[in-house]
Enzyme design. Structure first.
Site, PDB file in Angstrom:
ATOM      1  N   GLU A 258     -18.074  -8.535   8.182  1.00  0.00           N
ATOM      2  CA  GLU A 258     -19.339  -7.899   8.554  1.00  0.00           C
ATOM      3  C   GLU A 258     -19.574  -6.598   7.779  1.00  0.00           C
ATOM      4  OE1 GLU A 258     -22.834  -6.817   9.956  1.00  0.00           O
ATOM      5  OE2 GLU A 258     -21.929  -8.752  10.468  1.00  0.00           O
ATOM      6  N   THR A 302     -27.465 -10.700   8.475  1.00  0.00           N
ATOM      7  CA  THR A 302     -26.344 -11.619   8.685  1.00  0.00           C
ATOM      8  C   THR A 302     -26.808 -13.064   8.773  1.00  0.00           C
ATOM      9  OG1 THR A 302     -24.923  -9.993   9.777  1.00  0.00           O
ATOM     10  CG2 THR A 302     -24.528 -12.289  10.304  1.00  0.00           C
ATOM     11  N   HIS A 419     -19.627  -3.191  12.132  1.00  0.00           N
ATOM     12  CA  HIS A 419     -21.091  -3.239  12.222  1.00  0.00           C
ATOM     13  C   HIS A 419     -21.616  -1.856  12.584  1.00  0.00           C
ATOM     14  CE1 HIS A 419     -25.128  -4.436  13.339  1.00  0.00           C
ATOM     15  NE2 HIS A 419     -24.877  -5.692  13.018  1.00  0.00           N
ATOM     16  N   ASP A 478     -21.103 -10.030   4.073  1.00  0.00           N
ATOM     17  CA  ASP A 478     -22.416 -10.652   4.287  1.00  0.00           C
ATOM     18  C   ASP A 478     -23.579  -9.828   3.745  1.00  0.00           C
ATOM     19  OD1 ASP A 478     -22.046  -8.710   6.289  1.00  0.00           O
ATOM     20  OD2 ASP A 478     -23.295  -9.780   7.729  1.00  0.00           O
ATOM     21  N   HIS A 479     -23.469  -8.500   3.801  1.00  0.00           N
ATOM     22  CA  HIS A 479     -24.552  -7.650   3.306  1.00  0.00           C
ATOM     23  C   HIS A 479     -24.055  -6.215   3.235  1.00  0.00           C
ATOM     24  CE1 HIS A 479     -25.083  -6.246   7.429  1.00  0.00           C
ATOM     25  NE2 HIS A 479     -25.227  -7.501   7.826  1.00  0.00           N
TER      26      HIS A 479
END
Length: 711
Positions: A258, A302, A419, A478-479
């Site tokens: 994440e 996500t 996150h 993911d990003h």
């Protein structure tokens, strides 16, 4: 001044007061919370006037109301409604550096679970200003500083007021078109529309576009697949014969890191490696790693990353495909492909609620057989963050389910501890982080370190259980974790002068790690070719010895000599080994400076831009019109979401194990019907904590009420 205040006791004056105060707080948002990128005095002037017309149109509707008992509540209600829209965008912009689309709003109930912790962290003390005017008006009415005007206005007054607002809006639009031609037809991006036309106008325009998409879907035809098939067939890249099938029949374990950016790999803070285990894995001879791999997510973040990795199609230009279209979209995704081509069992392990990003519906349409969401774990007390079960506990507690899955399996772990807002309980970390003065940046290194420890503990279990030697483990970021608005604070931690930071640097920070790890393999290396999340599925399928040619996929095999190294971003920017294109500005990757291409160089760049535009447009057409419902590749059976129910997953897995008997291939059976949970070791302090009645997330399983479903 006294005369002006006295006018607030007239209906026209009252409405003007509400409009004026809303105008002020909109400007406050523009200059304090939004980054609109004002480039010249004309844009500054446009920003000053653009809130007025739409606000006058909205609140001015109250002027048509004759009874005073209705006029005042309705005018205040319209003001509150507009304030809610403004404030939601303020919160959304702080997290996503973007504005809320209608698709995002309509899908809000599918993403709001788990957002509470992040939303609180995104609030600021100055947010009081967004609500203060409403409180002041109510107090003034209650104590008669503003008197109720019982005199109804002639409808012509309302009509004149609305006409003036429309005229002002058309003037605003005309000036905007002078400064930015084809503003609406080309729709450069959402920030441009808000900057030139205002938030209300953007929302209405976006709503019209969303309705247009719905109409497109209803009237779509099979023939519209022709151009898409032609593109993907021509774009297909043949696999490298030396690597094709090297992971055939192996379990696939996908670990979703994440918000994990590439710069974390090898990064040291105060002499400590932030991610020592992942660093080792990244450089291991058993791993193929990629150092020029980019995330390509849009507003779906996500969920966009998941969509690309599972389907090799892009997310939507606005909103989340999962949230807005995923409930009834047709997918030809990895779980179904692997099950139908090679007998794989599929499952997702995630410590948040099943409805987050609408996953409980999307996964069924993708063909996932099991979804072990938050309802399968103890998330009470401090065991979870606002986004779900902490990573160390997710990996540990998943083992009781993982060991019951028939092999080979395709499983995905979605971690959450790294996150935003990157907060951990004090007992979870002792990592001495940076001191940039920005808590988001400083905390980011701590949560990334925690994630690294979590993955290491899971690997120790994989080795003890024997799963490691029978698996290919794919790890990916993911990003981005640090948004563009905070990259200048990050620059300090990267030993870069914040004053020298540019948009080019922002683009280069969109790199995220990708690793294919096969314990025991000895030919791995760090790969330098450019690629993105859209390329993962064809690459993985080829490693597993499964051809991707028959499917509609926009990515290409990263190992292929024919691999396309032009990486498209969702906003139509792109990057390749030589150039970076940002809103039409071209940078040389060699010099990191803006260039003005000519001749062959200009021709090539234009061709790359055209390819990016075409690729994104075709993918959007495919998903927005749900065209895959018309496409039937050889050997692929359309997924029926009704075949799946995510309640009582463990019981279903055990039933299959019992039916298969000695033919069962699950780990539990292989361990002579003994559990492997005792092989898992973790230093997570929460393991010793008793379950409590408190919970940081709301636990629900949408399928629980239909648990009697036999599937």
């Amino acid at each position: 001044m006294k005369y002006l205040w006295s006018q607030t006791s007239t209906r026209l004056g009252f409405v003007t007061l509400l409009i004026g105060m809303f105008w002020l707080k909109t400007l406050f948002a523009y200059f304090i919370d939004f980054n609109l990128g004002l480039e010249d005095p004309l844009q500054f002037f446009i920003v000053l006037i653009n809130p007025i017309a739409t606000t006058a149109l909205i609140i001015g509707l109250a002027l048509y109301i004759k009874p005073a008992r209705l006029f005042y509540p309705i005018s205040i209600f319209l003001d509150i409604l507009n304030t809610v829209l403004l404030y939601l965008n303020v919160i959304y912009f702080r997290e996503f550096t973007d504005f809320m689309t209608v698709s995002t709003m309509l899908g809000y109930d599918k993403v709001n679970q788990g957002l509470s912790g992040s939303s609180i962290a995104l609030t600021n003390i100055h947010d009081i200003f967004y609500w203060l005017d409403i409180v002041i008006v109510l107090v003034c009415l209650a104590f008669h500083y503003i008197h109720i005007d019982l005199r109804p206005l002639n409808w012509r007054v309302g009509a004149a007021f609305s006409s003036a607002a429309v005229l002002l809006f058309m003037t605003n639009l005309g000036i905007a078109e002078m400064n930015r031609p084809q503003l609406l037809t080309r729709m450069f991006d959402r920030t441009y529309l808000v900057k030139y036309l205002g938030l209300d106008a953007f929302t209405v325009y976006d709503g019209i576009r969303s309705q247009h998409t719905n109409e497109l879907r209803a009237t779509a035809k099979k023939s519209e697949l022709t151009s898409i098939e032609a593109f993907t067939d021509k774009h297909y890249a043949k696999p490298d014969p030396k690597l094709y099938g090297i992971a055939k029949h192996k379990n696939v374990i996908v670990i979703h890191l994440e918000s994990f950016q590439q710069f974390l790999i090898g990064k040291k803070v105060n002499g400590q490696e932030v991610t020592p285990f992942l660093n080792k894995l990244y450089r291991s001879q058993s791993t193929y790693s990629f150092d020029n791999f980019f995330h390509q997510v849009g507003q779906g973040k996500t969920s966009d990353a998941e969509n690309m990795l599972e389907t090799s199609t892009y997310g939507l230009p606005q909103g989340s495909l999962f949230a807005s279209l995923g409930s009834d979209n047709t997918f030809q995704a990895a779980p179904a492909i692997l099950n139908q081509r090679a007998g794989y069992t599929s499952a997702v392990f995630h410590g948040n609620v099943a409805s987050f990003w609408n996953r409980n519906n999307v996964y069924k349409n993708m063909g996932y057989q099991y979804f072990f969401d938050a309802s399968y774990y103890d998330t009470s007390g401090d065991k979870a963050t606002g986004y779900g079960l902490k990573d160390k506990l997710l990996f540990k507690d998943s083992v009781s389910y993982l060991q019951r899955l028939q092999q080979p399996f395709y499983v995905k772990y979605i971690t959450v501890s790294n996150h935003f807002p990157y907060s951990l309980d004090s007992e979870d970390t002792s990592f001495k982080t940076t001191d940039t003065g920005d808590s988001t940046v400083d905390n980011y290194f701590q949560t990334a370190h925690y994630l690294d420890q979590s993955v290491q503990e899971f690997y120790q279990y994989l080795n003890k259980s024997g799963l490691a030697k029978n698996s290919i483990v794919m790890l990916y970021g993911d990003h981005y974790g640090i948004s563009d608005s905070e990259n200048k604070s990050l620059a300090k931690a990267l030993n870069v002068d914040p004053d020298d930071w540019t948009d080019y640097d922002n683009a280069q920070l969109q790199r995220v790690p990708l690793m294919f790890n096969m314990p025991g393999y000895k030919k791995g290396r760090v790969e330098h070719q450019y690629g993105g999340e859209i390329d993962v599925l064809p690459t993985l399928l080829h490693l597993l010895g499964i051809s991707s040619k028959r499917y509609i996929q926009f990515g290409t095999d990263l190992f292929s000599k024919q691999h396309d190294q032009v990486v498209a971003f969702r906003n139509k920017d792109w990057v390749d080994p030589d150039y970076t294109s940002l809103s039409g500005t071209i940078y040389s990757n060699k010099t990191k400076q803006e260039i003005h291409p000519k001749g062959k160089q200009e021709k090539q760049i234009k061709a790359d831009q055209k390819k990016v535009n075409t690729e994104l447009s075709l993918s959007d057409s495919l998903n927005e019109k749900n065209l895959l419902r018309f496409y039937h590749p050889k050997g692929f059976k359309a997924v029926n979401a009704g075949d799946y129910n995510y309640a009582n997953g463990l019981d279903k897995a055990i039933d299959i194990e019992k039916k298969l008997g000695v033919k069962s291939t699950d780990l539990y059976t292989g361990n002579r019907d003994h559990t492997t949970t005792n092989w898992y070791e973790t230093d997570a302090p929460e393991v010793a904590h008793k379950s409590t009645n408190s919970n940081r997330i709301k636990i629900t399983n949408p399928d629980a009420n239909s648990a009697s479903n036999p599937n």
